[in-house]
Design a protein around this motif. Structure first.
Motif, PDB file in Angstrom:
ATOM      1  N   ASN A   9      37.065  31.431  42.574  1.00  0.00           N
ATOM      2  CA  ASN A   9      37.342  32.609  41.924  1.00  0.00           C
ATOM      3  C   ASN A   9      36.245  33.582  42.486  1.00  0.00           C
ATOM      4  OD1 ASN A   9      39.275  32.489  40.221  1.00  0.00           O
ATOM      5  ND2 ASN A   9      38.087  31.486  38.834  1.00  0.00           N
ATOM      6  N   CYS A  10      36.526  34.819  42.514  1.00  0.00           N
ATOM      7  CA  CYS A  10      35.677  35.961  43.095  1.00  0.00           C
ATOM      8  C   CYS A  10      35.650  37.177  42.127  1.00  0.00           C
ATOM      9  CB  CYS A  10      35.874  36.142  44.546  1.00  0.00           C
ATOM     10  SG  CYS A  10      35.372  37.712  45.344  1.00  0.00           S
ATOM     11  N   THR A  11      34.706  37.646  42.099  1.00  0.00           N
ATOM     12  CA  THR A  11      34.513  38.988  41.060  1.00  0.00           C
ATOM     13  C   THR A  11      33.903  40.230  42.019  1.00  0.00           C
ATOM     14  OG1 THR A  11      32.368  38.507  40.000  1.00  0.00           O
ATOM     15  CG2 THR A  11      34.471  37.722  39.012  1.00  0.00           C
ATOM     16  N   TYR A  12      34.603  41.431  41.606  1.00  0.00           N
ATOM     17  CA  TYR A  12      33.960  42.571  41.987  1.00  0.00           C
ATOM     18  C   TYR A  12      33.498  43.475  41.224  1.00  0.00           C
ATOM     19  CZ  TYR A  12      38.520  44.312  41.739  1.00  0.00           C
ATOM     20  OH  TYR A  12      39.881  44.581  41.322  1.00  0.00           O
ATOM     21  N   SER A  13      32.583  44.063  41.369  1.00  0.00           N
ATOM     22  CA  SER A  13      32.063  45.263  40.503  1.00  0.00           C
ATOM     23  C   SER A  13      32.470  46.852  40.879  1.00  0.00           C
ATOM     24  CB  SER A  13      30.323  45.206  40.492  1.00  0.00           C
ATOM     25  OG  SER A  13      29.868  45.467  41.813  1.00  0.00           O
ATOM     26  N   ASN A  14      32.901  46.776  42.136  1.00  0.00           N
ATOM     27  CA  ASN A  14      33.338  48.277  42.193  1.00  0.00           C
ATOM     28  C   ASN A  14      34.628  48.555  42.227  1.00  0.00           C
ATOM     29  OD1 ASN A  14      33.754  50.841  43.301  1.00  0.00           O
ATOM     30  ND2 ASN A  14      32.725  50.341  45.381  1.00  0.00           N
ATOM     31  N   SER A  15      35.027  49.151  41.139  1.00  0.00           N
ATOM     32  CA  SER A  15      36.446  49.396  40.664  1.00  0.00           C
ATOM     33  C   SER A  15      37.217  50.279  41.653  1.00  0.00           C
ATOM     34  CB  SER A  15      36.409  49.803  39.173  1.00  0.00           C
ATOM     35  OG  SER A  15      35.722  51.472  39.389  1.00  0.00           O
ATOM     36  N   ALA A  16      36.537  50.975  42.476  1.00  0.00           N
ATOM     37  CA  ALA A  16      37.184  51.911  43.550  1.00  0.00           C
ATOM     38  C   ALA A  16      37.451  50.879  44.811  1.00  0.00           C
ATOM     39  CB  ALA A  16      36.289  52.671  44.061  1.00  0.00           C
ATOM     40  N   SER A  17      37.287  49.395  44.866  1.00  0.00           N
ATOM     41  CA  SER A  17      37.703  48.503  45.761  1.00  0.00           C
ATOM     42  C   SER A  17      39.431  48.470  45.629  1.00  0.00           C
ATOM     43  CB  SER A  17      37.164  47.378  45.611  1.00  0.00           C
ATOM     44  OG  SER A  17      35.803  47.320  45.965  1.00  0.00           O
ATOM     45  N   GLN A  18      40.005  48.675  46.902  1.00  0.00           N
ATOM     46  CA  GLN A  18      41.411  48.660  46.900  1.00  0.00           C
ATOM     47  C   GLN A  18      42.208  47.819  47.690  1.00  0.00           C
ATOM     48  OE1 GLN A  18      40.532  52.280  48.407  1.00  0.00           O
ATOM     49  NE2 GLN A  18      41.220  53.836  46.676  1.00  0.00           N
TER      50      GLN A  18
END
Lengths: 114, 110
Positions: free
Chosen positions: B22-31
């Motif tokens: 699994n991997c999580t990302y914090s920038n909701s702007a990532s597309q």
């Protein structure tokens, strides 16, 4: 096709020295990038270029300079080397914007600053 | 906080096992999102893109959950040759920047 070629593969520098990492690609890609990879850290973007004559800063540009005089070449210049610049440097290229396509990486240049 | 976070592992699994990262990302702007594979002392290479609807490429399945901001990679029937570090990558259309996770190391053993 050679793809993305980086030189040198290894280099040891003394503090305060300068050097240029060379990068060339033969895929006619417009976009080129320089990343650094430190142990336990993700690749971080130093500089990128969207075409000849156009460059822009990435996440960690301090201590580096780039130029893009041709589509093929994208050298990275280190001025006044510091131990914090000890890292593996990867040059990459892509046909289009990085978010829509594949990044092609060179084999990397391992730099140690003592 | 890192923009893209991964469990560094190592994951040690026997041949034939199924393993998930699994991997999580914090920038909701990532597309846009990708999984790259990096062999020891080699350059990263694209493994697969990650689409919102989920996608499969042979033994590899990638999933994206935008609501929870995580990406997953499932490897079925692990092979010795799958041993590598898997990098999670998120990109933002607003700038030409791709953010790489530090990678998850996988070792497949006989």
């Amino acid at each position: 096709n050679a793809g993305v070629t980086q030189t040198p593969k290894f280099r040891i520098l003394k503090i305060g020295q300068s050097m240029t990492l060379q990068c060339a690609q033969d895929m006619n890609h417009n976009y080129m990038y320089w990343y650094r990879q430190d142990p336990g850290m993700g690749l971080k973007l130093i500089y990128y270029s969207v075409g000849a004559g156009i460059t822009d800063k990435g996440e960690v540009p301090n201590g580096y300079n780039v130029s893009r005089s041709t589509t093929e070449d994208f050298p990275l210049r280190l001025e006044l080397a510091a131990p914090s610049q000890t890292s593996v440097y990867f040059c990459a290229s892509s046909y289009g914007r990085v978010q829509t396509g594949e990044l092609f990486f060179g084999e990397g240049s391992r730099l140690t600053v003592l | 906080r890192k923009e893209v976070e991964q469990d560094p592992g190592p994951f040690n699994v026997p041949e034939g096992a199924t393993v998930a990262f699994n991997c999580t990302y914090s920038n909701s702007a990532s597309q846009s999102f990708f999984w790259y594979r990096q062999d020891c002392r080699k350059e990263p290479k694209l493994l697969m893109s990650v689409y919102s609807s989920g996608n499969e490429d042979g033994r590899f399945t990638a999933q994206l959950n935008r609501a929870s901001q995580y990406i997953s990679l499932l490897i079925r029937d692990s092979k010795l040759s799958d041993s590598a570090t898997y990098l999670c990558v998120g990109g933002n259309y607003n700038n030409n920047d791709m953010r790489f996770g530090a990678g998850t190391r996988l070792t497949v053993k006989p």
